[in-house]
Design an enzyme around this catalytic site. Structure first.
Site, PDB file in Angstrom:
ATOM      1  NE  ARG A 239      43.995 -29.857   1.326  1.00  0.00           N
ATOM      2  CZ  ARG A 239      44.875 -29.095   0.710  1.00  0.00           C
ATOM      3  NH1 ARG A 239      46.144 -29.121   1.038  1.00  0.00           N
ATOM      4  NH2 ARG A 239      44.494 -28.317  -0.281  1.00  0.00           N
TER       5      ARG A 239
ATOM      6  NE  ARG B 160      32.989 -25.537   3.618  1.00  0.00           N
ATOM      7  CZ  ARG B 160      32.683 -26.587   4.354  1.00  0.00           C
ATOM      8  NH1 ARG B 160      31.555 -27.232   4.162  1.00  0.00           N
ATOM      9  NH2 ARG B 160      33.493 -27.004   5.305  1.00  0.00           N
TER      10      ARG B 160
ATOM     11  CG  ASP C 149      30.078 -34.951  11.379  1.00  0.00           C
ATOM     12  OD1 ASP C 149      30.815 -34.023  10.977  1.00  0.00           O
ATOM     13  OD2 ASP C 149      29.375 -35.647  10.621  1.00  0.00           O
TER      14      ASP C 149
ATOM     15  NE  ARG D  15      32.727 -36.904   4.710  1.00  0.00           N
ATOM     16  CZ  ARG D  15      34.047 -36.945   4.837  1.00  0.00           C
ATOM     17  NH1 ARG D  15      34.607 -37.966   5.439  1.00  0.00           N
ATOM     18  NH2 ARG D  15      34.802 -35.975   4.384  1.00  0.00           N
TER      19      ARG D  15
ATOM     20  NE  ARG E  62      17.950 -37.100   0.852  1.00  0.00           N
ATOM     21  CZ  ARG E  62      18.469 -35.991   1.355  1.00  0.00           C
ATOM     22  NH1 ARG E  62      18.225 -34.837   0.809  1.00  0.00           N
ATOM     23  NH2 ARG E  62      19.207 -36.041   2.433  1.00  0.00           N
TER      24      ARG E  62
ATOM     25  CD  GLU F  13      35.739 -23.956   4.607  1.00  0.00           C
ATOM     26  OE1 GLU F  13      34.715 -23.485   5.162  1.00  0.00           O
ATOM     27  OE2 GLU F  13      35.934 -25.176   4.498  1.00  0.00           O
TER      28      GLU F  13
ATOM     29  CE1 TYR G 272      35.488 -34.462   7.692  1.00  0.00           C
ATOM     30  CE2 TYR G 272      33.663 -35.625   8.696  1.00  0.00           C
ATOM     31  CZ  TYR G 272      34.141 -34.581   7.954  1.00  0.00           C
ATOM     32  OH  TYR G 272      33.272 -33.643   7.474  1.00  0.00           O
TER      33      TYR G 272
HETATM   34  P1  FAD Z   1      38.898 -29.488  18.705  1.00  0.00           P
HETATM   35  O1  FAD Z   1      37.670 -28.689  18.526  1.00  0.00           O
HETATM   36  O2  FAD Z   1      39.955 -29.374  17.671  1.00  0.00           O
HETATM   37  O3  FAD Z   1      39.512 -29.139  20.125  1.00  0.00           O
HETATM   38  C1  FAD Z   1      40.825 -29.482  20.508  1.00  0.00           C
HETATM   39  C2  FAD Z   1      41.372 -28.329  21.316  1.00  0.00           C
HETATM   40  O4  FAD Z   1      42.638 -28.712  21.857  1.00  0.00           O
HETATM   41  C3  FAD Z   1      41.627 -27.067  20.493  1.00  0.00           C
HETATM   42  O5  FAD Z   1      40.917 -25.979  21.034  1.00  0.00           O
HETATM   43  C4  FAD Z   1      43.130 -26.865  20.597  1.00  0.00           C
HETATM   44  O6  FAD Z   1      43.505 -25.485  20.686  1.00  0.00           O
HETATM   45  C5  FAD Z   1      43.458 -27.581  21.890  1.00  0.00           C
HETATM   46  N1  FAD Z   1      44.855 -28.003  21.969  1.00  0.00           N
HETATM   47  C6  FAD Z   1      45.532 -28.759  21.072  1.00  0.00           C
HETATM   48  N2  FAD Z   1      46.804 -28.912  21.481  1.00  0.00           N
HETATM   49  C7  FAD Z   1      46.928 -28.243  22.659  1.00  0.00           C
HETATM   50  C8  FAD Z   1      48.003 -28.012  23.538  1.00  0.00           C
HETATM   51  N3  FAD Z   1      49.232 -28.493  23.298  1.00  0.00           N
HETATM   52  N4  FAD Z   1      47.796 -27.284  24.649  1.00  0.00           N
HETATM   53  C9  FAD Z   1      46.569 -26.751  24.901  1.00  0.00           C
HETATM   54  N5  FAD Z   1      45.519 -26.932  24.082  1.00  0.00           N
HETATM   55  C10 FAD Z   1      45.681 -27.668  22.972  1.00  0.00           C
HETATM   56  N6  FAD Z   1      30.986 -31.414  12.783  1.00  0.00           N
HETATM   57  C11 FAD Z   1      29.650 -31.437  12.646  1.00  0.00           C
HETATM   58  O7  FAD Z   1      28.964 -32.186  13.359  1.00  0.00           O
HETATM   59  N7  FAD Z   1      29.003 -30.617  11.758  1.00  0.00           N
HETATM   60  C12 FAD Z   1      29.684 -29.751  10.944  1.00  0.00           C
HETATM   61  O8  FAD Z   1      29.083 -29.019  10.150  1.00  0.00           O
HETATM   62  C13 FAD Z   1      31.117 -29.717  11.058  1.00  0.00           C
HETATM   63  N8  FAD Z   1      31.826 -28.890  10.288  1.00  0.00           N
HETATM   64  C14 FAD Z   1      33.184 -28.869  10.410  1.00  0.00           C
HETATM   65  C15 FAD Z   1      33.905 -27.999   9.588  1.00  0.00           C
HETATM   66  C16 FAD Z   1      35.274 -27.959   9.689  1.00  0.00           C
HETATM   67  C17 FAD Z   1      36.058 -27.015   8.799  1.00  0.00           C
HETATM   68  C18 FAD Z   1      35.962 -28.810  10.609  1.00  0.00           C
HETATM   69  C19 FAD Z   1      37.459 -28.789  10.701  1.00  0.00           C
HETATM   70  C20 FAD Z   1      35.250 -29.672  11.421  1.00  0.00           C
HETATM   71  C21 FAD Z   1      33.850 -29.711  11.329  1.00  0.00           C
HETATM   72  N9  FAD Z   1      33.102 -30.551  12.157  1.00  0.00           N
HETATM   73  C22 FAD Z   1      31.740 -30.576  12.020  1.00  0.00           C
HETATM   74  C23 FAD Z   1      33.746 -31.411  13.181  1.00  0.00           C
HETATM   75  C24 FAD Z   1      33.824 -30.745  14.556  1.00  0.00           C
HETATM   76  O9  FAD Z   1      34.593 -29.566  14.460  1.00  0.00           O
HETATM   77  C25 FAD Z   1      34.466 -31.728  15.549  1.00  0.00           C
HETATM   78  O10 FAD Z   1      33.678 -32.872  15.690  1.00  0.00           O
HETATM   79  C26 FAD Z   1      34.705 -31.176  16.968  1.00  0.00           C
HETATM   80  O11 FAD Z   1      34.980 -29.833  16.978  1.00  0.00           O
HETATM   81  C27 FAD Z   1      35.841 -31.958  17.576  1.00  0.00           C
HETATM   82  O12 FAD Z   1      36.086 -31.534  18.899  1.00  0.00           O
HETATM   83  P2  FAD Z   1      37.471 -31.892  19.608  1.00  0.00           P
HETATM   84  O13 FAD Z   1      37.349 -31.438  20.997  1.00  0.00           O
HETATM   85  O14 FAD Z   1      37.832 -33.295  19.335  1.00  0.00           O
HETATM   86  O15 FAD Z   1      38.586 -31.040  18.800  1.00  0.00           O
HETATM   87  N1  UDP Z   2      32.070 -32.732  -2.162  1.00  0.00           N
HETATM   88  C1  UDP Z   2      32.008 -32.413  -3.505  1.00  0.00           C
HETATM   89  N2  UDP Z   2      31.265 -31.343  -3.896  1.00  0.00           N
HETATM   90  C2  UDP Z   2      30.589 -30.567  -3.029  1.00  0.00           C
HETATM   91  C3  UDP Z   2      30.639 -30.906  -1.659  1.00  0.00           C
HETATM   92  C4  UDP Z   2      31.397 -31.986  -1.257  1.00  0.00           C
HETATM   93  O1  UDP Z   2      32.612 -33.087  -4.325  1.00  0.00           O
HETATM   94  O2  UDP Z   2      29.941 -29.597  -3.453  1.00  0.00           O
HETATM   95  C5  UDP Z   2      32.915 -33.892  -1.762  1.00  0.00           C
HETATM   96  C6  UDP Z   2      34.342 -33.488  -1.390  1.00  0.00           C
HETATM   97  O3  UDP Z   2      35.195 -34.521  -1.812  1.00  0.00           O
HETATM   98  C7  UDP Z   2      34.314 -33.427   0.107  1.00  0.00           C
HETATM   99  C8  UDP Z   2      33.366 -34.580   0.438  1.00  0.00           C
HETATM  100  O4  UDP Z   2      32.394 -34.532  -0.621  1.00  0.00           O
HETATM  101  O5  UDP Z   2      35.595 -33.597   0.663  1.00  0.00           O
HETATM  102  C9  UDP Z   2      32.679 -34.451   1.789  1.00  0.00           C
HETATM  103  O6  UDP Z   2      31.923 -33.276   1.798  1.00  0.00           O
HETATM  104  P1  UDP Z   2      31.292 -32.698   3.123  1.00  0.00           P
HETATM  105  O7  UDP Z   2      30.516 -31.495   2.760  1.00  0.00           O
HETATM  106  O8  UDP Z   2      30.633 -33.807   3.850  1.00  0.00           O
HETATM  107  O9  UDP Z   2      32.629 -32.340   3.898  1.00  0.00           O
HETATM  108  P2  UDP Z   2      33.094 -31.288   4.980  1.00  0.00           P
HETATM  109  O10 UDP Z   2      31.974 -30.370   5.322  1.00  0.00           O
HETATM  110  O11 UDP Z   2      33.545 -32.125   6.113  1.00  0.00           O
HETATM  111  O12 UDP Z   2      34.227 -30.585   4.304  1.00  0.00           O
END
Ligand code: FAD
Ligand code: UDP
Length: 369
Positions: free
Chosen positions: A253, A284, A354, A176, A180, A304, A352
């Site tokens: 996780r 981070r 976005d 991922r 560059r 985090e 996973y």
């Molecule tokens: P969720 O946002 O998880 O929504 C599911 C909802 O269902 C939750 O609110 C939960 O409470 C509810 N639910 C579950 N079970 C029940 C139940 N039994 N009853 C009632 N409600 C329930 N994407 C990006 O594009 N850019 C980023 O920088 C980025 N950073 C991220 C960083 C982290 C730490 C994480 C975990 C994800 C990140 N993502 C990012 C991904 C992004 O969060 C997801 O693509 C998006 O939020 C997924 O939406 P969803 O609706 O599938 O899931």
């Molecule tokens: N990663 C790393 N060093 C960094 C940032 C990311 O080795 O400083 C690796 C790590 O294995 C991570 C993966 O790259 O799980 C994906 O990183 P990204 O930032 O895309 O993940 P997310 O924001 O979803 O945690």
């Protein structure tokens, strides 16, 4: 005669998947009831207001996409700022730019041209040329970048993030990271990027307009009554939970966030600083105001910490290894035969995804109906 239901759709989960689906259904004249067990809308993109700073409560979220249809879709609902994600990595007392680019190579080795950087990387990789099919993340990283980058910027971060040695992690995780030979610190290669002005809640509220929303409502606690209310259910929670863990639990996780408000206007000078050393327990530190170029006199930072998943904790990342993917396939087969229930989103699809992928998937599910 069939009972007339109060709603066409019961949507479980007010995250981006559920909210996008609700938006499309409502526009088509359908009635939607959206429930979420959390006390707020937005799922993981939810932001809390701290005197003008939008705090990303479930981890930093940066919207980026190559999908023009999705970009136009969200831009009809909100305006995006020009934020470009350029995280800085800290290893011991030194800082490095990410993703791996000419700035990073200069900081690592003092090389100043792409030709010098390529030569240096070739030299670093040469020792691992015998690995033609990387069997794990460590081998993948060493064959891609060599030991300097791996040891300083990848190994510690990755092992903290996933709670396992890099030799036991699948190689694909590291594919991922872009690589560059220009002086370009933009973490993403996508054509479009930004943060919604006003934060993500504005986007979610726009998506949910016209739907009835019930918060603090766990579907499983009121399943019979809720099912009764709608003709079709869209479930966006954990698929293993939906089927009462009949084949066993899927692994996730988790993360733990420690938030601090500081009475300083600028704590770290960047929204995202990664701590790539194993000895530092967090991965981070996010300084939220920088996502929106905030000028407040105070700041909010979030440390985090990766965490093992256990019941009661948030399932942040699916663990898409062989065992879990095989288990998911069995649940998916059950889902496919469950009448009147649709499954979508990162938890129900155990993927996973976005934000842009999530929105695209919800639009595509709606179109498929
Ligand atoms: P969720 O946002 O998880 O929504 C599911 C909802 O269902 C939750 O609110 C939960 O409470 C509810 N639910 C579950 N079970 C029940 C139940 N039994 N009853 C009632 N409600 C329930 N994407 C990006 O594009 N850019 C980023 O920088 C980025 N950073 C991220 C960083 C982290 C730490 C994480 C975990 C994800 C990140 N993502 C990012 C991904 C992004 O969060 C997801 O693509 C998006 O939020 C997924 O939406 P969803 O609706 O599938 O899931
Ligand atoms: N990663 C790393 N060093 C960094 C940032 C990311 O080795 O400083 C690796 C790590 O294995 C991570 C993966 O790259 O799980 C994906 O990183 P990204 O930032 O895309 O993940 P997310 O924001 O979803 O945690």
């Amino acid at each position: 005669m069939e009972n007339k239901k109060a709603y066409d759709y019961l949507i479980v989960g007010a995250g981006l998947f559920g909210a996008t689906f609700a938006h499309e259904a409502t526009r088509a004249g359908k009635r939607c009831l959206v429930v979420d067990k959390r006390p707020h809308r937005g799922g993981n993109v939810y932001c809390e207001d701290a005197d003008g700073i939008h705090v990303h409560k479930y981890g930093a979220h940066i919207f980026h996409t190559d999908n023009t249809e999705v970009w136009q879709y969200v831009n009809r609902l909100v305006t995006f700022n020009r934020y470009t994600n350029s995280p800085v990595a800290r290893y011991r007392d030194r800082l490095y730019n990410l993703p791996f680019n000419m700035n990073t190579f200069y900081q690592l080795w003092g090389v100043t041209t792409p030709a010098e950087a390529r030569a240096k990387i070739e030299e670093q990789r040469a020792k691992y040329a015998h690995i033609t099919r990387p069997a794990n993340l460590e081998e993948q990283a060493l064959t891609l970048c060599g030991p300097d980058i791996y040891e300083r910027l990848i190994k510690g971060y990755t092992e903290k993030q996933w709670g396992r040695p890099a030799t036991e992690l699948p190689a694909f995780i590291i594919r991922r990271l872009p690589f560059r030979f220009t002086f370009d610190n933009n973490y993403f290669n996508d054509a479009y990027q930004g943060i919604p002005i006003g934060g993500y809640n504005v986007l979610v509220d726009a998506l949910l307009e016209g739907s009835d929303v019930r918060l603090g409502t766990d579907y499983f606690k009121e399943k019979a009554t809720l099912d009764e209310a709608a003709a079709t259910v869209l479930f966006t929670g954990c698929i293993d939970e939906f089927f009462d863990y009949r084949f066993g639990h899927l692994d996730y996780r988790s993360l733990r966030f420690e938030e601090r408000r500081l009475e300083t206007d600028n704590f770290q000078g960047n929204a995202v600083v990664n701590y790539t050393e194993r000895a530092v327990p967090y991965t981070r530190v996010i300084e939220h105001k920088h996502f929106e170029f905030g000028k407040q006199p105070h700041t909010v930072v979030t440390y985090e910490y990766p965490d093992d998943f256990a019941p009661g904790k948030e399932p942040y990342y699916p663990v898409n290894d062989e065992r879990n993917n095989a288990l998911y396939t069995r649940y998916k087969a059950l889902a496919d035969e469950t009448a009147h229930v649709l499954f979508g989103g990162r938890l129900a699809q155990y993927t996973y995804a976005d934000m842009d992928d999530t929105i695209a998937a919800a639009l595509s599910l709606w179109k498929s109906l």
